[in-house]
Structure formats: structure tokens, C-alpha cells
Design a protein around this motif. Structure first.
Motif, PDB file in Angstrom:
ATOM      1  N   ASP A 171      -2.222   7.909   7.487  1.00  0.00           N
ATOM      2  CA  ASP A 171      -2.679   7.352   6.207  1.00  0.00           C
ATOM      3  C   ASP A 171      -1.596   7.475   5.141  1.00  0.00           C
ATOM      4  O   ASP A 171      -1.364   6.541   4.362  1.00  0.00           O
ATOM      5  N   ALA A 172      -0.923   8.616   5.099  1.00  0.00           N
ATOM      6  CA  ALA A 172       0.143   8.808   4.120  1.00  0.00           C
ATOM      7  C   ALA A 172       1.297   7.843   4.375  1.00  0.00           C
ATOM      8  O   ALA A 172       1.885   7.307   3.428  1.00  0.00           O
ATOM      9  N   MET A 173       1.638   7.614   5.635  1.00  0.00           N
ATOM     10  CA  MET A 173       2.709   6.677   5.970  1.00  0.00           C
ATOM     11  C   MET A 173       2.342   5.253   5.555  1.00  0.00           C
ATOM     12  O   MET A 173       3.178   4.516   5.027  1.00  0.00           O
ATOM     13  N   LYS A 174       1.091   4.857   5.767  1.00  0.00           N
ATOM     14  CA  LYS A 174       0.646   3.522   5.355  1.00  0.00           C
ATOM     15  C   LYS A 174       0.745   3.356   3.840  1.00  0.00           C
ATOM     16  O   LYS A 174       1.194   2.321   3.350  1.00  0.00           O
ATOM     17  N   LYS A 175       0.330   4.391   3.103  1.00  0.00           N
ATOM     18  CA  LYS A 175       0.405   4.322   1.643  1.00  0.00           C
ATOM     19  C   LYS A 175       1.858   4.246   1.184  1.00  0.00           C
ATOM     20  O   LYS A 175       2.188   3.489   0.264  1.00  0.00           O
ATOM     21  N   ALA A 176       2.734   5.018   1.827  1.00  0.00           N
ATOM     22  CA  ALA A 176       4.144   5.005   1.447  1.00  0.00           C
ATOM     23  C   ALA A 176       4.768   3.647   1.745  1.00  0.00           C
ATOM     24  O   ALA A 176       5.547   3.125   0.936  1.00  0.00           O
ATOM     25  N   GLN A 177       4.437   3.046   2.881  1.00  0.00           N
ATOM     26  CA  GLN A 177       4.969   1.726   3.213  1.00  0.00           C
ATOM     27  C   GLN A 177       4.475   0.673   2.229  1.00  0.00           C
ATOM     28  O   GLN A 177       5.225  -0.221   1.837  1.00  0.00           O
ATOM     29  N   GLU A 178       3.223   0.780   1.830  1.00  0.00           N
ATOM     30  CA  GLU A 178       2.671  -0.173   0.864  1.00  0.00           C
ATOM     31  C   GLU A 178       3.391  -0.034  -0.484  1.00  0.00           C
ATOM     32  O   GLU A 178       3.746  -1.042  -1.110  1.00  0.00           O
ATOM     33  N   LYS A 179       3.642   1.186  -0.922  1.00  0.00           N
ATOM     34  CA  LYS A 179       4.352   1.388  -2.191  1.00  0.00           C
ATOM     35  C   LYS A 179       5.788   0.881  -2.101  1.00  0.00           C
ATOM     36  O   LYS A 179       6.296   0.283  -3.054  1.00  0.00           O
TER      37      LYS A 179
END
Length: 69
Positions: A43-51
């Protein structure tokens, strides 16, 4: 009286045989530890990629090369 005394010794003896500490809790399972952490990391990786994607889009839209300067 002797019966009551004998009975009290039997009861105290039975209570004395009980373990003083409760049995240990079972070890945590993979589902409770590793999978939870893996899901949190994903989940953290997905949020970081989105940002990062949003930041790249914003940088591209403000780029002088894109504006034609």
C-alpha cells in the motif's frame, strides 16, 4: 473432623498441582505477521508511485520546453 481435615488436604493437594503460569500463547502465524506487513508495504509503495506520477505530471506541465519558450 478427621474426614474434613483429610478432605481439605486432598483439595489443597489438587490445587497445588495446578500450573502457576497459564500456558504460553501460540506463536503468531504467517497470516498475522508477514502478510500484514507485506500488505502495508504494498500500500505504501502504491501511494508513493501515485505521488511520484502526480509530481512528474505537474513538473511536465510547468516545463518551459512544454510551454514553448
Amino acid at each position: 473432623m478427621k474426614i474434613a481435615t483429610a478432605l481439605s488436604f486432598v483439595v489443597m493437594g489438587m490445587l497445588g498441582c495446578q500450573p502457576s503460569n497459564p500456558p504460553p500463547t501460540p506463536l503468531p502465524t504467517k497470516e498475522k505477521t508477514v502478510d500484514k506487513v507485506k500488505n502495508d508495504v504494498d500500500d505504501a509503495m502504491k501511494k508513493a508511485q501515485e505521488k511520484l506520477r502526480e509530481a512528474d505530471e505537474k513538473a511536465d506541465s510547468e516545463s518551459p520546453m512544454k510551454k514553448g519558450y
